[in-house]
Design a protein around this motif. Structure first.
Motif, PDB file in Angstrom:
ATOM      1  N   SER A 235     -19.237  44.778 -24.646  1.00 21.31           N
ATOM      2  CA  SER A 235     -20.330  45.330 -23.838  1.00 21.31           C
ATOM      3  C   SER A 235     -21.664  45.160 -24.554  1.00 21.31           C
ATOM      4  N   ARG A 236     -21.661  45.328 -25.848  1.00 19.18           N
ATOM      5  CA  ARG A 236     -22.894  45.164 -26.625  1.00 19.18           C
ATOM      6  C   ARG A 236     -23.350  43.705 -26.586  1.00 19.18           C
ATOM      7  N   THR A 237     -22.412  42.767 -26.700  1.00 19.64           N
ATOM      8  CA  THR A 237     -22.745  41.343 -26.599  1.00 19.64           C
ATOM      9  C   THR A 237     -23.274  41.018 -25.206  1.00 19.64           C
ATOM     10  N   CYS A 238     -22.664  41.596 -24.180  1.00 15.30           N
ATOM     11  CA  CYS A 238     -23.138  41.365 -22.813  1.00 15.30           C
ATOM     12  C   CYS A 238     -24.577  41.836 -22.652  1.00 15.30           C
ATOM     13  N   LEU A 239     -24.885  43.011 -23.141  1.00 12.55           N
ATOM     14  CA  LEU A 239     -26.243  43.523 -23.022  1.00 12.55           C
ATOM     15  C   LEU A 239     -27.231  42.624 -23.765  1.00 12.55           C
ATOM     16  N   GLY A 240     -26.858  42.170 -24.951  1.00 11.70           N
ATOM     17  CA  GLY A 240     -27.739  41.340 -25.750  1.00 11.70           C
ATOM     18  C   GLY A 240     -27.924  39.929 -25.211  1.00 11.70           C
ATOM     19  N   THR A 241     -27.073  39.528 -24.276  1.00  9.76           N
ATOM     20  CA  THR A 241     -27.148  38.175 -23.728  1.00  9.76           C
ATOM     21  C   THR A 241     -27.468  38.152 -22.233  1.00  9.76           C
ATOM     22  N   GLY A 242     -27.563  39.318 -21.620  1.00 10.54           N
ATOM     23  CA  GLY A 242     -27.845  39.385 -20.191  1.00 10.54           C
ATOM     24  C   GLY A 242     -26.631  39.135 -19.315  1.00 10.54           C
ATOM     25  N   ALA A 243     -25.451  39.166 -19.892  1.00 10.43           N
ATOM     26  CA  ALA A 243     -24.221  38.948 -19.122  1.00 10.43           C
ATOM     27  C   ALA A 243     -23.771  40.247 -18.455  1.00 10.43           C
ATOM     28  N   THR A 244     -23.058  40.101 -17.354  1.00  8.05           N
ATOM     29  CA  THR A 244     -22.467  41.242 -16.663  1.00  8.05           C
ATOM     30  C   THR A 244     -21.026  41.381 -17.124  1.00  8.05           C
TER      31      THR A 244
END
Length: 157
Positions: free
Chosen positions: A20-29
């Motif tokens: 989830s942290r990687t998603c937030l940092g990359t704009g991924a859902t």
């Protein structure tokens, strides 16, 4: 182009929190396919996601079929250690494409019956045969960043 990370019935809360942290940092859902092996209120999920958890774009689905129905035009790739192609062999640069990277359970992956007919969309990360698989959150980060690299890291500094 949107990048979507799909966790099929994840079992380890810390992996989901890290992803989830990687998603937030990359704009991924982040998409979570039920049943989950934990509650998303679990302190381990939130601890791994730190104070960012509330800002992550998360969608929950009761099945993969529900996800497919909601995003029928998506391009789906299934990340498995037996994938027929390397993840670097795929062109993820189309700005009009919604890309979905589907990851299976930490202990058993994606059930083979769900992959029938999708063999060409099964991707793998090369590794030695000394381990069964890489950690799920590490694998997700590798795949996400390859797609972003091909896109020129849009909206990232």
């Amino acid at each position: 182009m949107s990048i979507h990370v799909v966790l099929f019935q994840p079992e380890i809360p810390a992996n989901t929190g890290n992803i989830s942290r990687t998603c937030l940092g990359t704009g991924a859902t982040l998409h979570l396919i039920h049943p989950l092996g934990f509650s998303i209120d679990d302190r381990m999920v939130k601890r791994a996601g730190l104070d960012y958890w509330k800002d992550v774009a998360i969608k929950e689905h009761s099945s993969l079929d529900d996800l497919y129905a909601e995003y029928p035009a998506g391009s789906y790739y299934y990340i498995e250690n037996f994938g027929s192609r390397h993840f670097t062999d795929v062109d993820f640069s189309n700005p009009e494409e919604d890309i979905f990277f589907v990851f299976g359970r930490e202990t058993s992956g994606i059930p083979t019956e769900l992959l029938a007919g999708k063999e060409e969309q099964c991707l793998r990360i090369p590794m030695t045969d000394s381990i069964r698989s890489l950690n799920l959150s590490n694998t997700a980060a590798i795949i996400i960043y390859e797609a972003l690299r091909q896109q020129g890291f849009p909206e990232m500094t």
